[in-house]
Design a protein around this motif. Sequence first.
Motif, PDB file in Angstrom:
ATOM      1  N   TRP A   1      52.071  12.982  40.423  1.00  0.00           N
ATOM      2  CA  TRP A   1      51.483  13.357  39.174  1.00  0.00           C
ATOM      3  C   TRP A   1      50.326  13.852  39.310  1.00  0.00           C
ATOM      4  O   TRP A   1      49.895  14.878  38.547  1.00  0.00           O
ATOM      5  N   TRP A   2      49.434  13.297  40.181  1.00  0.00           N
ATOM      6  CA  TRP A   2      47.893  13.789  40.176  1.00  0.00           C
ATOM      7  C   TRP A   2      48.045  15.115  40.777  1.00  0.00           C
ATOM      8  O   TRP A   2      47.183  15.945  40.277  1.00  0.00           O
ATOM      9  N   LEU A   3      48.877  15.524  41.694  1.00  0.00           N
ATOM     10  CA  LEU A   3      49.044  17.084  42.277  1.00  0.00           C
ATOM     11  C   LEU A   3      49.584  17.861  41.245  1.00  0.00           C
ATOM     12  O   LEU A   3      49.289  19.032  41.407  1.00  0.00           O
ATOM     13  N   ARG A   4      50.455  17.444  40.469  1.00  0.00           N
ATOM     14  CA  ARG A   4      51.048  18.414  39.397  1.00  0.00           C
ATOM     15  C   ARG A   4      50.333  18.596  38.344  1.00  0.00           C
ATOM     16  O   ARG A   4      50.696  19.375  37.334  1.00  0.00           O
ATOM     17  N   ARG A   5      49.208  17.655  37.877  1.00  0.00           N
ATOM     18  CA  ARG A   5      48.416  17.830  36.523  1.00  0.00           C
ATOM     19  C   ARG A   5      47.709  19.026  36.525  1.00  0.00           C
ATOM     20  O   ARG A   5      47.496  19.707  37.581  1.00  0.00           O
ATOM     21  N   PRO A   6      47.559  19.616  35.016  1.00  0.00           N
ATOM     22  CA  PRO A   6      46.840  20.809  34.997  1.00  0.00           C
ATOM     23  C   PRO A   6      45.696  20.761  35.602  1.00  0.00           C
ATOM     24  O   PRO A   6      44.823  19.901  35.529  1.00  0.00           O
ATOM     25  N   ARG A   7      45.301  21.831  36.262  1.00  0.00           N
ATOM     26  CA  ARG A   7      43.886  22.245  36.776  1.00  0.00           C
ATOM     27  C   ARG A   7      42.798  22.456  35.787  1.00  0.00           C
ATOM     28  O   ARG A   7      43.387  23.479  34.879  1.00  0.00           O
TER      29      ARG A   7
END
Length: 168
Positions: free
Chosen positions: A157-163
């Motif tokens: 989830w953390w890696l796929r969250r929008p930047r």
Amino acid sequence: MVENAVATRLADTAARRPSRWAFLGMDKLTPGRRAWLIAVVATAVLITVMGLLLVVGAWRDDHAIEARMGHADADVLSVAIDRTVVRFTTPDGGAHSPFNGVLYPQDLQAGQRVQVEYDTSHPNDLVRVAGRDYRLTFLPVGMMIGITWALAAGLIWWLRRPRTPATT
């Protein structure tokens, strides 16, 4: 002019062709995040496979013991974090103390006397506490797999969250 038309058509085809990561929705990730995501999933899968192999190995050891089972009373010599050492005597008069310890040693204490079941063809290799079997591995392995995937889900989830764009 013809070269420009061909180049434009090739560029349009390349732009319309989805990337190899599009089917997983990973085409929007940076290469660094994509690599970390793959590493997290691969690690979680590896830990899951190792846990399942642990259960299968315990089942295989129990199956070997049940194929040629012997029973004996054993003295618990020592209890350590990595193994519990027991000594027992077989009907032929041989004293055995398995180098790797006894299988399923939960709640044993040094000096205690317990019933053990062993493989009569390999009494120094496969010995378990009587009445215990591979089903005792379900809870710890299940918890290990559950915690692994809970941590992996959080990292995914953390890696796929929008930047958010960096402000300078």
